[in-house]
Design a protein around this motif. Sequence first.
Motif, PDB file in Angstrom:
ATOM      1  N   THR A   9       0.844  -1.181   0.000  1.00  0.00           N
ATOM      2  CA  THR A   9       0.000   0.000   0.000  1.00  0.00           C
ATOM      3  C   THR A   9       0.883   1.235   0.000  1.00  0.00           C
ATOM      4  O   THR A   9       1.741   1.390   0.861  1.00  0.00           O
ATOM      5  N   ILE A  10       0.676   2.112  -0.964  1.00  0.00           N
ATOM      6  CA  ILE A  10       1.389   3.388  -0.985  1.00  0.00           C
ATOM      7  C   ILE A  10       0.509   4.386  -0.239  1.00  0.00           C
ATOM      8  O   ILE A  10      -0.624   4.641  -0.628  1.00  0.00           O
ATOM      9  N   PHE A  11       1.024   4.916   0.855  1.00  0.00           N
ATOM     10  CA  PHE A  11       0.194   5.760   1.703  1.00  0.00           C
ATOM     11  C   PHE A  11       0.716   7.180   1.821  1.00  0.00           C
ATOM     12  O   PHE A  11       0.174   7.988   2.557  1.00  0.00           O
ATOM     13  N   GLY A  12       1.768   7.504   1.116  1.00  0.00           N
ATOM     14  CA  GLY A  12       2.280   8.856   1.197  1.00  0.00           C
ATOM     15  C   GLY A  12       3.481   9.041   0.305  1.00  0.00           C
ATOM     16  O   GLY A  12       3.860   8.153  -0.457  1.00  0.00           O
ATOM     17  N   GLU A  13       4.072  10.214   0.409  1.00  0.00           N
ATOM     18  CA  GLU A  13       5.240  10.550  -0.381  1.00  0.00           C
ATOM     19  C   GLU A  13       6.281  11.188   0.518  1.00  0.00           C
ATOM     20  O   GLU A  13       5.947  11.804   1.525  1.00  0.00           O
ATOM     21  N   LEU A  14       7.530  11.057   0.140  1.00  0.00           N
ATOM     22  CA  LEU A  14       8.607  11.750   0.832  1.00  0.00           C
ATOM     23  C   LEU A  14       8.843  13.084   0.140  1.00  0.00           C
ATOM     24  O   LEU A  14       8.667  13.192  -1.073  1.00  0.00           O
ATOM     25  N   ILE A  39      13.837  -5.904  10.432  1.00  0.00           N
ATOM     26  CA  ILE A  39      14.147  -6.484  11.736  1.00  0.00           C
ATOM     27  C   ILE A  39      13.662  -5.552  12.841  1.00  0.00           C
ATOM     28  O   ILE A  39      13.153  -5.997  13.860  1.00  0.00           O
ATOM     29  N   GLN A  40      13.827  -4.251  12.651  1.00  0.00           N
ATOM     30  CA  GLN A  40      13.297  -3.262  13.590  1.00  0.00           C
ATOM     31  C   GLN A  40      12.162  -2.505  12.912  1.00  0.00           C
ATOM     32  O   GLN A  40      12.206  -2.272  11.697  1.00  0.00           O
ATOM     33  N   ASN A  41      11.142  -2.127  13.683  1.00  0.00           N
ATOM     34  CA  ASN A  41      10.025  -1.381  13.120  1.00  0.00           C
ATOM     35  C   ASN A  41      10.501  -0.055  12.538  1.00  0.00           C
ATOM     36  O   ASN A  41      11.375   0.594  13.092  1.00  0.00           O
ATOM     37  N   ILE A  42       9.897   0.336  11.435  1.00  0.00           N
ATOM     38  CA  ILE A  42      10.110   1.663  10.852  1.00  0.00           C
ATOM     39  C   ILE A  42       8.859   2.449  11.173  1.00  0.00           C
ATOM     40  O   ILE A  42       7.760   2.095  10.752  1.00  0.00           O
ATOM     41  N   ARG A  43       9.019   3.506  11.958  1.00  0.00           N
ATOM     42  CA  ARG A  43       7.869   4.282  12.441  1.00  0.00           C
ATOM     43  C   ARG A  43       7.789   5.631  11.750  1.00  0.00           C
ATOM     44  O   ARG A  43       8.798   6.266  11.499  1.00  0.00           O
ATOM     45  N   ILE A  44       6.589   6.076  11.447  1.00  0.00           N
ATOM     46  CA  ILE A  44       6.346   7.422  10.932  1.00  0.00           C
ATOM     47  C   ILE A  44       6.111   8.304  12.151  1.00  0.00           C
ATOM     48  O   ILE A  44       5.156   8.092  12.904  1.00  0.00           O
ATOM     49  N   ARG A  45       6.980   9.262  12.349  1.00  0.00           N
ATOM     50  CA  ARG A  45       6.897  10.119  13.536  1.00  0.00           C
ATOM     51  C   ARG A  45       6.226  11.454  13.272  1.00  0.00           C
ATOM     52  O   ARG A  45       5.807  12.130  14.192  1.00  0.00           O
ATOM     53  N   HIS A  46       6.145  11.860  12.006  1.00  0.00           N
ATOM     54  CA  HIS A  46       5.547  13.155  11.706  1.00  0.00           C
ATOM     55  C   HIS A  46       4.971  13.121  10.294  1.00  0.00           C
ATOM     56  O   HIS A  46       5.558  12.529   9.403  1.00  0.00           O
ATOM     57  N   ASP A  66      -1.906  23.740  18.517  1.00  0.00           N
ATOM     58  CA  ASP A  66      -1.011  24.680  17.841  1.00  0.00           C
ATOM     59  C   ASP A  66       0.178  23.977  17.196  1.00  0.00           C
ATOM     60  O   ASP A  66       0.734  24.447  16.219  1.00  0.00           O
ATOM     61  N   ARG A  67       0.609  22.860  17.789  1.00  0.00           N
ATOM     62  CA  ARG A  67       1.745  22.115  17.243  1.00  0.00           C
ATOM     63  C   ARG A  67       1.559  20.636  17.537  1.00  0.00           C
ATOM     64  O   ARG A  67       0.698  20.248  18.322  1.00  0.00           O
ATOM     65  N   SER A  68       2.375  19.818  16.907  1.00  0.00           N
ATOM     66  CA  SER A  68       2.299  18.369  17.121  1.00  0.00           C
ATOM     67  C   SER A  68       2.706  18.030  18.553  1.00  0.00           C
ATOM     68  O   SER A  68       3.562  18.706  19.127  1.00  0.00           O
TER      69      SER A  68
END
Length: 85
Positions: A9-14, A39-46, A66-68
């Motif tokens: 699934t493509i869910f976004g762009e860099l 092996i380790q999770n890749i997390r989307i942080r922002h 106002d901010r994340s």
Amino acid sequence: LTSLDEKYTIFGELPDGEDGEEALKKINAAFCDDNDKPIQNIRIRHTVIIDDPFPDPPMLKEHIPDRSPEAKPDKHDVDRIADYE
């Protein structure tokens, strides 16, 4: 990218530029197991919403901060979720 069709699934762009290139290098450098899972999770942080085609619900603006929020460790901050379930 037709090679990804019906596989992922493509869910976004860099973003273009240095930030996007650095993120892509880190993702590509991740070690994977025999099933091509990191092996380790890749997390989307922002994330940043560039285009939202849907109308906002009434009074949504009152609930937008106002901010994340600051990142906090949670139960998903492990090497791999499947290893701990």
